[in-house]
Design a protein around this motif. Sequence first.
Motif: not given
Length: 415
Positions: A86-90, A262-268
């Motif tokens: 959440l903090l990364k997304w914010a 798979i190592g993909l960090k989608l910010l959602l």
Amino acid sequence: MQKSVIIIGGGIIGLCSAYYLRKEGHQVTIIDQSNLDSGASYVNAGYLSPSHIIPLSAPGVMKKGLKWMFKPSSPLYIKPRLDKDLLKWAWAFNKSCNITHVKNSAPVIRDISLLSQQLYEDIKISENFTAQYDKKGLLMLCQTQKLLDEELKMVEMAKNLGLEARAVSPNEIKALEPNIDINAIGAAYFKCDHHSTPHEFMTEMKAYLTHVGVTFFANEKVEDLTLKNEIITAIKTQKQRLNADEIVLAAGSWSPVLSKKIGLKLLLQAGKGYRIDSKQKMGITIPAILSEAKAAVTPMHGFTRFAGTMEIAGINHHINKIRVEAIAKAAKRYYPSIQLTKNEKDNAACGLRPVSPDGLPYIGKSYKCKNLTIAAGHAMMGWSMGTATGLVVSEIISNKKSSLDLAPFSPDRKF
């Protein structure tokens, strides 16, 4: 070349992807953890709205979000919690809240939304669907001069982008909606917008896909993805192990859980929205957004839907009665003759909308995986962008030229 394709997610994005993939001759399987009859694709306001050209991450939104954080009935509610994602997304969301981003995003949103409108019509005609599809526009009803001024700026922006929009006075509102009293000092009228009854389209699309040979696995959760040499070689559910040439990740708010494998960090983040349906005879014929309350009203087949709020509080389907009541009170403020019943409010439902930090969906392939196409993060615009997203997914997998510029939607874009 015919390929086998597994689509993870049976919402509007997954179904439309399956539709166009089958048209290209591919073998398609859809896996969904639900019974394929609930969620955001069923409880949304049914808008096909190119007028919504401003992304959620607009100037001032984060400031409002922080102000509303401790007010559970506010239109945008971010539940305070210590959560790394959440903090990364914010942080990324806040960086996107600027006028340059709005100007760059507006034509992108317009193009995918207008394409979707045309494709909805094409599908309805070519497949003889009977689902509601009306072209009555959208009223942005305002009760304060401040909001009216903001909406009139939106009218000018929309017109500059070639969209049909105009300001309307209280008398003109009455002429447009003669059968119900509306408490508003004015409105913006976006004639470019259309609306539908979501469950009707979803039901007919599922029936069509079954008829043309698409395989459905409902109530089946994908638990793991096996990656080897940047290729997904297997999908594991709690019931079976599957493989395919291509994978489509259209799992909405659950997409980041699987992309991490798979190592993909989608910010959602999951943005919960609510709806109240009423079969009362109200006289509403044109969809409206109640500007100050950020609530939506849609005349659907046999009922009127009141929807709204954006609650970012993690993945859960808890019905917050305070937020339901906020929608009901908003309806009463703008339509004084309307009184939603206790039973209607008790039967409120919610859906989780996947919200990206910049308000644009992720559509396309990531460098992390060669046979995975991502189609998620549409926020409140999933219904508006559903058919166009499905077409583009099919074009990617079929190695065809894309109908849209996919650069703004890249899953690998930086925030």
